[in-house]
Every structure is written in structure tokens, then in C-alpha cells.
Design a protein around this motif. Sequence first.
Motif, PDB file in Angstrom:
ATOM      1  N   UNK A  39       0.826  -1.205   0.000  1.00 57.78           N
ATOM      2  CA  UNK A  39       0.000   0.000   0.000  1.00 57.78           C
ATOM      3  C   UNK A  39       0.863   1.259   0.000  1.00 57.78           C
ATOM      4  N   UNK A  40       1.949   1.235   0.753  1.00 57.28           N
ATOM      5  CA  UNK A  40       2.837   2.396   0.792  1.00 57.28           C
ATOM      6  C   UNK A  40       3.450   2.644  -0.578  1.00 57.28           C
ATOM      7  N   UNK A  41       3.832   1.562  -1.247  1.00 58.07           N
ATOM      8  CA  UNK A  41       4.406   1.695  -2.587  1.00 58.07           C
ATOM      9  C   UNK A  41       3.358   2.280  -3.531  1.00 58.07           C
ATOM     10  N   UNK A  42       2.131   1.805  -3.427  1.00 59.71           N
ATOM     11  CA  UNK A  42       1.056   2.318  -4.275  1.00 59.71           C
ATOM     12  C   UNK A  42       0.821   3.803  -4.009  1.00 59.71           C
ATOM     13  N   UNK A  43       0.805   4.183  -2.749  1.00 63.62           N
ATOM     14  CA  UNK A  43       0.597   5.584  -2.385  1.00 63.62           C
ATOM     15  C   UNK A  43       1.745   6.438  -2.932  1.00 63.62           C
ATOM     16  N   UNK A  44       2.960   5.950  -2.827  1.00 61.83           N
ATOM     17  CA  UNK A  44       4.112   6.696  -3.363  1.00 61.83           C
ATOM     18  C   UNK A  44       3.984   6.893  -4.874  1.00 61.83           C
ATOM     19  N   UNK A  45       3.531   5.871  -5.567  1.00 61.89           N
ATOM     20  CA  UNK A  45       3.356   5.977  -7.024  1.00 61.89           C
ATOM     21  C   UNK A  45       2.292   7.028  -7.345  1.00 61.89           C
ATOM     22  N   UNK A  47       1.367   9.561  -5.467  1.00 68.18           N
ATOM     23  CA  UNK A  47       1.906  10.890  -5.124  1.00 68.18           C
ATOM     24  C   UNK A  47       2.838  11.381  -6.232  1.00 68.18           C
ATOM     25  N   UNK A  48       3.682  10.513  -6.757  1.00 72.75           N
ATOM     26  CA  UNK A  48       4.591  10.899  -7.855  1.00 72.75           C
ATOM     27  C   UNK A  48       3.795  11.352  -9.079  1.00 72.75           C
ATOM     28  N   UNK A  49       2.723  10.632  -9.378  1.00 73.53           N
ATOM     29  CA  UNK A  49       1.894  11.008 -10.528  1.00 73.53           C
ATOM     30  C   UNK A  49       1.232  12.360 -10.291  1.00 73.53           C
ATOM     31  N   UNK A  52       3.762  15.069 -10.709  1.00 72.53           N
ATOM     32  CA  UNK A  52       4.043  15.272 -12.127  1.00 72.53           C
ATOM     33  C   UNK A  52       2.969  16.147 -12.767  1.00 72.53           C
ATOM     34  N   UNK A  53       1.729  15.835 -12.450  1.00 71.30           N
ATOM     35  CA  UNK A  53       0.604  16.596 -13.025  1.00 71.30           C
ATOM     36  C   UNK A  53       0.668  18.040 -12.528  1.00 71.30           C
ATOM     37  N   UNK A  54       0.940  18.237 -11.269  1.00 73.17           N
ATOM     38  CA  UNK A  54       0.976  19.584 -10.705  1.00 73.17           C
ATOM     39  C   UNK A  54       2.170  20.397 -11.242  1.00 73.17           C
TER      40      UNK A  54
END
Length: 56
Positions: A39-45, A47-49, A52-54
Motif C-alpha cells: 500500500x505504501x508503494x502504491x501511495x508513493x506511485x 503521489x509521484x503522478x 508530475x501533473x501539478x
Amino acid sequence: MEEEKDEIMQRIQELEYSMHIHTLILKEMQKVLEENVQNQVSVQKIIKKIVKILDK
């Protein structure tokens, strides 16, 4: 003497059962921790996306 032996054997059985229960608990805890890491890895991914969008 026989009574002592029976008590010792009963205690050994109780300890074996206790160890079995603790092993099951530890296995369940390991599953939960592994899920937590996923879940932490998924959340990190995610957040990175978002970052990137922001940044666009």
C-alpha cells in the motif's frame, strides 16, 4: 515419578500449542506488514503522478 513425568509431558504439550499459536499470529502479522508495504508503494506511485501533473 510417573505423575511428575505426566506433568512434564502436559507442560510440553501446552508449550507446543502456545508456540503453534504464536507462529500463526506471527504469520498473520507478516501478511499485514507485507500488505502495508504494498500500500505504501502504491501511495508513493500515486503521489509521484500527482506531483508530475501539478508540475506541468
